[in-house]
Design a protein around this motif. Structure first.
Motif, PDB file in Angstrom:
ATOM      1  N   HIS A   1       0.830  -1.201   0.000  1.00  0.00           N
ATOM      2  CA  HIS A   1       0.000   0.000   0.000  1.00  0.00           C
ATOM      3  C   HIS A   1       0.866   1.254   0.000  1.00  0.00           C
ATOM      4  N   ASP A   2       0.319   2.330  -0.477  1.00  0.00           N
ATOM      5  CA  ASP A   2       0.916   3.672  -0.388  1.00  0.00           C
ATOM      6  C   ASP A   2       2.291   3.773  -1.044  1.00  0.00           C
ATOM      7  N   ILE A   3       2.448   3.138  -2.183  1.00  0.00           N
ATOM      8  CA  ILE A   3       3.696   3.251  -2.939  1.00  0.00           C
ATOM      9  C   ILE A   3       3.692   4.615  -3.639  1.00  0.00           C
ATOM     10  N   PRO A   4       4.744   5.414  -3.471  1.00  0.00           N
ATOM     11  CA  PRO A   4       4.787   6.698  -4.184  1.00  0.00           C
ATOM     12  C   PRO A   4       4.661   6.476  -5.693  1.00  0.00           C
ATOM     13  N   SER A   5       3.824   7.267  -6.331  1.00  0.00           N
ATOM     14  CA  SER A   5       3.598   7.102  -7.760  1.00  0.00           C
ATOM     15  C   SER A   5       3.343   8.464  -8.405  1.00  0.00           C
ATOM     16  N   ILE A   6       3.238   8.433  -9.720  1.00  0.00           N
ATOM     17  CA  ILE A   6       2.972   9.622 -10.524  1.00  0.00           C
ATOM     18  C   ILE A   6       1.612   9.431 -11.189  1.00  0.00           C
ATOM     19  N   HIS A   7       0.769  10.448 -11.106  1.00  0.00           N
ATOM     20  CA  HIS A   7      -0.515  10.416 -11.807  1.00  0.00           C
ATOM     21  C   HIS A   7      -0.517  11.514 -12.858  1.00  0.00           C
ATOM     22  N   CYS A   8      -0.797  11.122 -14.094  1.00  0.00           N
ATOM     23  CA  CYS A   8      -0.858  12.076 -15.197  1.00  0.00           C
ATOM     24  C   CYS A   8      -2.306  12.488 -15.412  1.00  0.00           C
ATOM     25  N   GLN A   9      -2.549  13.791 -15.329  1.00  0.00           N
ATOM     26  CA  GLN A   9      -3.891  14.322 -15.551  1.00  0.00           C
ATOM     27  C   GLN A   9      -4.282  14.251 -17.023  1.00  0.00           C
ATOM     28  N   SER A  10      -3.312  14.220 -17.918  1.00  0.00           N
ATOM     29  CA  SER A  10      -3.602  14.226 -19.354  1.00  0.00           C
ATOM     30  C   SER A  10      -4.027  12.859 -19.879  1.00  0.00           C
ATOM     31  N   CYS A  11      -3.247  11.815 -19.573  1.00  0.00           N
ATOM     32  CA  CYS A  11      -3.561  10.487 -20.121  1.00  0.00           C
ATOM     33  C   CYS A  11      -4.195   9.558 -19.098  1.00  0.00           C
ATOM     34  N   GLY A  12      -4.184   9.956 -17.813  1.00  0.00           N
ATOM     35  CA  GLY A  12      -4.822   9.151 -16.775  1.00  0.00           C
ATOM     36  C   GLY A  12      -3.959   8.056 -16.181  1.00  0.00           C
ATOM     37  N   MET A  13      -2.735   7.893 -16.649  1.00  0.00           N
ATOM     38  CA  MET A  13      -1.861   6.838 -16.111  1.00  0.00           C
ATOM     39  C   MET A  13      -1.450   7.164 -14.676  1.00  0.00           C
ATOM     40  N   ASN A  14      -1.403   6.126 -13.862  1.00  0.00           N
ATOM     41  CA  ASN A  14      -0.876   6.221 -12.504  1.00  0.00           C
ATOM     42  C   ASN A  14       0.184   5.140 -12.413  1.00  0.00           C
ATOM     43  N   TYR A  15       1.451   5.529 -12.358  1.00  0.00           N
ATOM     44  CA  TYR A  15       2.531   4.551 -12.460  1.00  0.00           C
ATOM     45  C   TYR A  15       3.613   4.808 -11.411  1.00  0.00           C
ATOM     46  N   ILE A  16       4.367   3.753 -11.170  1.00  0.00           N
ATOM     47  CA  ILE A  16       5.511   3.798 -10.255  1.00  0.00           C
ATOM     48  C   ILE A  16       6.753   3.980 -11.118  1.00  0.00           C
ATOM     49  N   GLU A  17       7.586   4.938 -10.767  1.00  0.00           N
ATOM     50  CA  GLU A  17       8.806   5.166 -11.540  1.00  0.00           C
ATOM     51  C   GLU A  17       9.718   3.950 -11.484  1.00  0.00           C
ATOM     52  N   GLU A  18      10.409   3.701 -12.578  1.00  0.00           N
ATOM     53  CA  GLU A  18      11.254   2.510 -12.713  1.00  0.00           C
ATOM     54  C   GLU A  18      12.330   2.442 -11.629  1.00  0.00           C
ATOM     55  N   SER A  19      12.889   3.577 -11.236  1.00  0.00           N
ATOM     56  CA  SER A  19      13.928   3.561 -10.191  1.00  0.00           C
ATOM     57  C   SER A  19      13.354   3.084  -8.856  1.00  0.00           C
ATOM     58  N   LEU A  20      12.108   3.440  -8.564  1.00  0.00           N
ATOM     59  CA  LEU A  20      11.471   2.988  -7.331  1.00  0.00           C
ATOM     60  C   LEU A  20      11.115   1.503  -7.413  1.00  0.00           C
ATOM     61  N   VAL A  21      10.691   1.048  -8.580  1.00  0.00           N
ATOM     62  CA  VAL A  21      10.439  -0.383  -8.781  1.00  0.00           C
ATOM     63  C   VAL A  21      11.715  -1.165  -8.479  1.00  0.00           C
ATOM     64  N   GLN A  22      12.845  -0.676  -8.987  1.00  0.00           N
ATOM     65  CA  GLN A  22      14.128  -1.347  -8.753  1.00  0.00           C
ATOM     66  C   GLN A  22      14.502  -1.330  -7.271  1.00  0.00           C
ATOM     67  N   ASP A  23      14.231  -0.225  -6.572  1.00  0.00           N
ATOM     68  CA  ASP A  23      14.506  -0.148  -5.134  1.00  0.00           C
ATOM     69  C   ASP A  23      13.690  -1.182  -4.364  1.00  0.00           C
ATOM     70  N   ILE A  24      12.419  -1.329  -4.723  1.00  0.00           N
ATOM     71  CA  ILE A  24      11.569  -2.319  -4.051  1.00  0.00           C
ATOM     72  C   ILE A  24      12.073  -3.724  -4.349  1.00  0.00           C
ATOM     73  N   GLU A  25      12.380  -4.013  -5.615  1.00  0.00           N
ATOM     74  CA  GLU A  25      12.891  -5.337  -5.996  1.00  0.00           C
ATOM     75  C   GLU A  25      14.177  -5.659  -5.236  1.00  0.00           C
ATOM     76  N   ASP A  26      15.093  -4.715  -5.187  1.00  0.00           N
ATOM     77  CA  ASP A  26      16.346  -4.931  -4.465  1.00  0.00           C
ATOM     78  C   ASP A  26      16.084  -5.180  -2.989  1.00  0.00           C
ATOM     79  N   HIS A  27      15.215  -4.388  -2.395  1.00  0.00           N
ATOM     80  CA  HIS A  27      14.943  -4.530  -0.965  1.00  0.00           C
ATOM     81  C   HIS A  27      14.340  -5.904  -0.653  1.00  0.00           C
ATOM     82  N   LEU A  28      13.497  -6.402  -1.538  1.00  0.00           N
ATOM     83  CA  LEU A  28      12.901  -7.720  -1.312  1.00  0.00           C
ATOM     84  C   LEU A  28      13.940  -8.838  -1.359  1.00  0.00           C
ATOM     85  N   PHE A  29      15.036  -8.620  -2.072  1.00  0.00           N
ATOM     86  CA  PHE A  29      16.130  -9.588  -2.073  1.00  0.00           C
ATOM     87  C   PHE A  29      16.934  -9.546  -0.770  1.00  0.00           C
ATOM     88  N   LEU A  30      16.869  -8.427  -0.061  1.00  0.00           N
ATOM     89  CA  LEU A  30      17.745  -8.197   1.080  1.00  0.00           C
ATOM     90  C   LEU A  30      17.100  -8.449   2.438  1.00  0.00           C
TER      91      LEU A  30
END
Length: 90
Positions: free
Chosen positions: A32-61
Motif C-alpha cells: 500500500h501507499d507506494i509513491p507514484s505519478i498520476h498524469c492528468q492528461s492520459c490518466g496513467m498512474n505509475y511507479i517510476e522505474e527507479s522505485l520499482v528497482q529499489d523495491i525489488e532490491d529490498h525484497l532480495f535483502l
C-alpha cells in the motif's frame, strides 16, 4: 515532471497499491501507499522505474517469509536487511 507515457507535464505525486511477487516466487504481497505519478492528461498512474528497482532490491535483502500478505510501503522499506546490497544485480 513529464509523464513517461504521454510526455505531458500535467502530473502530480500520489500513491497507489500494487501486488508484488516475492523473489522466491512462492507468494505475492500487497503493498500500500507506494509513491507514484498520476498524469492528468492520459490518466496513467505509475511507479517510476527507479522505485520499482529499489523495491525489488529490498525484497532480495530481507526475510520475506516473515512479511504479512499486506504491508505499507514505508513498513516494507523499514524491514531490516540481512545483506547490504543486491549482489545479484549486475
Amino acid at each position: 515532471m513529464n509523464c513517461e507515457w504521454c510526455q505531458s507535464n500535467n502530473t502530480t505525486q500520489t500513491t497507489k497499491e500494487a501486488y508484488w511477487e516475492l523473489p522466491d516466487g512462492l507468494k505475492a504481497i500487497q503493498i500500500h501507499d507506494i509513491p507514484s505519478i498520476h498524469c492528468q492528461s492520459c490518466g496513467m498512474n505509475y511507479i517510476e522505474e527507479s522505485l520499482v528497482q529499489d523495491i525489488e532490491d529490498h525484497l532480495f535483502l530481507i526475510h520475506t517469509q516473515d512479511l504479512p500478505h499486506s504491508i505499507g510501503y514505508d513498513s516494507l522499506m523499514n524491514q531490516p536487511r540481512i545483506l547490504k546490497k543486491n549482489y545479484f544485480r549486475m
